[in-house]
Design an enzyme around this catalytic site. Structure first.
Site, PDB file in Angstrom:
ATOM      1  N   SER A  49       0.834  -1.099  -0.194  1.00 15.73           N
ATOM      2  CA  SER A  49      -0.024   0.172   0.021  1.00 15.73           C
ATOM      3  C   SER A  49       0.814   1.212  -0.056  1.00 15.73           C
ATOM      4  O   SER A  49       1.933   1.347   0.497  1.00 15.73           O
ATOM      5  CB  SER A  49      -0.856  -0.067   1.203  1.00 15.73           C
ATOM      6  OG  SER A  49      -1.644   1.214   1.334  1.00 15.73           O
ATOM      7  N   GLU A  72      -2.247  -0.942 -11.334  1.00 13.95           N
ATOM      8  CA  GLU A  72      -3.895  -0.275 -11.681  1.00 13.95           C
ATOM      9  C   GLU A  72      -4.642  -1.290 -11.023  1.00 13.95           C
ATOM     10  O   GLU A  72      -4.521  -2.701 -11.249  1.00 13.95           O
ATOM     11  CB  GLU A  72      -3.890  -0.324 -13.146  1.00 13.95           C
ATOM     12  CG  GLU A  72      -5.114   0.503 -13.618  1.00 13.95           C
ATOM     13  CD  GLU A  72      -5.352   0.557 -15.100  1.00 13.95           C
ATOM     14  OE1 GLU A  72      -6.294   1.037 -15.596  1.00 13.95           O
ATOM     15  OE2 GLU A  72      -4.170   0.292 -15.955  1.00 13.95           O
ATOM     16  N   ASP A 108      -7.307  -4.197   0.158  1.00 13.61           N
ATOM     17  CA  ASP A 108      -8.626  -3.248  -0.606  1.00 13.61           C
ATOM     18  C   ASP A 108      -9.841  -3.076   0.173  1.00 13.61           C
ATOM     19  O   ASP A 108     -10.523  -4.148   0.657  1.00 13.61           O
ATOM     20  CB  ASP A 108      -8.810  -4.182  -1.944  1.00 13.61           C
ATOM     21  CG  ASP A 108      -9.497  -3.060  -3.120  1.00 13.61           C
ATOM     22  OD1 ASP A 108      -8.575  -1.927  -3.116  1.00 13.61           O
ATOM     23  OD2 ASP A 108     -10.408  -3.252  -3.352  1.00 13.61           O
ATOM     24  N   SER A 109      -9.925  -1.975   0.462  1.00 15.95           N
ATOM     25  CA  SER A 109     -11.268  -1.813   1.408  1.00 15.95           C
ATOM     26  C   SER A 109     -12.070  -0.442   0.896  1.00 15.95           C
ATOM     27  O   SER A 109     -11.532   0.254  -0.085  1.00 15.95           O
ATOM     28  CB  SER A 109     -10.670  -1.432   2.765  1.00 15.95           C
ATOM     29  OG  SER A 109      -9.790  -0.306   2.834  1.00 15.95           O
ATOM     30  N   TYR A 124     -13.094   7.633   4.784  1.00 13.87           N
ATOM     31  CA  TYR A 124     -14.569   8.079   5.036  1.00 13.87           C
ATOM     32  C   TYR A 124     -14.758   8.002   6.635  1.00 13.87           C
ATOM     33  O   TYR A 124     -15.957   7.999   7.039  1.00 13.87           O
ATOM     34  CB  TYR A 124     -15.423   7.227   4.303  1.00 13.87           C
ATOM     35  CG  TYR A 124     -15.391   7.443   2.685  1.00 13.87           C
ATOM     36  CD1 TYR A 124     -16.143   8.363   2.119  1.00 13.87           C
ATOM     37  CD2 TYR A 124     -14.365   6.756   2.055  1.00 13.87           C
ATOM     38  CE1 TYR A 124     -16.047   8.374   0.623  1.00 13.87           C
ATOM     39  CE2 TYR A 124     -14.408   6.738   0.383  1.00 13.87           C
ATOM     40  CZ  TYR A 124     -15.077   7.491  -0.095  1.00 13.87           C
ATOM     41  OH  TYR A 124     -15.015   7.578  -1.497  1.00 13.87           O
ATOM     42  N   ASP A 125     -13.769   7.916   7.356  1.00 11.50           N
ATOM     43  CA  ASP A 125     -14.021   7.520   8.781  1.00 11.50           C
ATOM     44  C   ASP A 125     -14.826   8.535   9.536  1.00 11.50           C
ATOM     45  O   ASP A 125     -15.598   8.362  10.487  1.00 11.50           O
ATOM     46  CB  ASP A 125     -12.643   7.623   9.654  1.00 11.50           C
ATOM     47  CG  ASP A 125     -12.138   6.150   9.339  1.00 11.50           C
ATOM     48  OD1 ASP A 125     -12.501   5.212   8.538  1.00 11.50           O
ATOM     49  OD2 ASP A 125     -10.879   5.932   9.770  1.00 11.50           O
TER      50      ASP A 125
END
Length: 209
Positions: free
Chosen positions: A23, A55, A84-85, A170-171
């Site tokens: 990552s 990609e 992947d989240s 987005y937490d």
């Protein structure tokens, strides 16, 4: 696994030593380091090794995690762990989903991404429900091409305006079921104990360590 049926193939165990975290997201790397720290693993990030970001062409979280883990393992010659989240909003048909990072644009500005989610919800009439969930798929790959994967989930609702400056992504707009603080307000240790990533990590640790 429970129930009758064929005995599943033994899951490959991970031995102590270096492990690539596939990552380039500093927040994600930080969380994974915290989860791996006590396990005798020496995490090294893809960015530290100067590995390219592949990609993400998969159509599921698992497919994208596998793609990232396999490339990092292949290029580094070390076992590699990829995550992947993303955020899935029921009223938006599961979006942003696997495109969660892409909604933040090239500058990875999640204030923009959160506003986009809110704008899309506001455009729906009558006002929709705000149920959402985070998914985390983890893929652990070895240089010989072997892969194990695990998927975790946490359910909640979206709040507006965003609250808190802990966490990432987005937490700040996600309130897990039964909680009064968003993931952005929550103490990181508390979030680590209950998040989608913690769920997937719990499965991984039980299986491969």
């Amino acid at each position: 696994m429970s129930g009758e049926g064929p005995v599943p193939q033994a899951i490959r165990k991970l031995t102590p030593g270096r492990l690539v975290i596939a990552s380039h997201n500093p927040g994600k790397v930080r969380e994974i380091r915290a989860l791996l720290g006590p396990l005798g693993i020496e995490p090294v990030s893809a960015a530290e090794l100067d590995l390219p970001e592949p990609e993400e062409t998969g159509t599921t979280f698992v497919a994208n995690a596998e793609l990232k883990a396999m490339q990092a393992a292949d290029l580094s010659g070390l076992p590699a762990l990829a995550d992947d989240s993303g955020l899935c909003v029921e009223a938006l048909g599961g979006d942003p989903g696997i495109f969660s990072a892409r909604w933040a644009g090239p500058s990875k500005d999640f204030a923009v991404a959160m506003q986009l989610v809110e704008d899309k919800l506001a455009a729906i009439e009558p006002a929709p429900g705000r149920d959402a969930h985070f998914i985390c798929a983890l893929a652990l790959a070895w240089p010989d091409g072997h892969v194990e994967w695990f998927e975790g989930r946490v359910d909640g609702v979206l709040v507006w305006p965003p609250r808190g400056d802990h966490g990432f992504g987005y937490d700040a707009m996600f309130l897990a079921n039964g909680e009064t603080e968003t993931f952005g307000e929550m103490d990181p240790a508390k979030k680590h104990a209950m998040s989608h990533r913690a769920d997937a990590f719990g499965q991984l640790v039980k299986a491969v360590f």
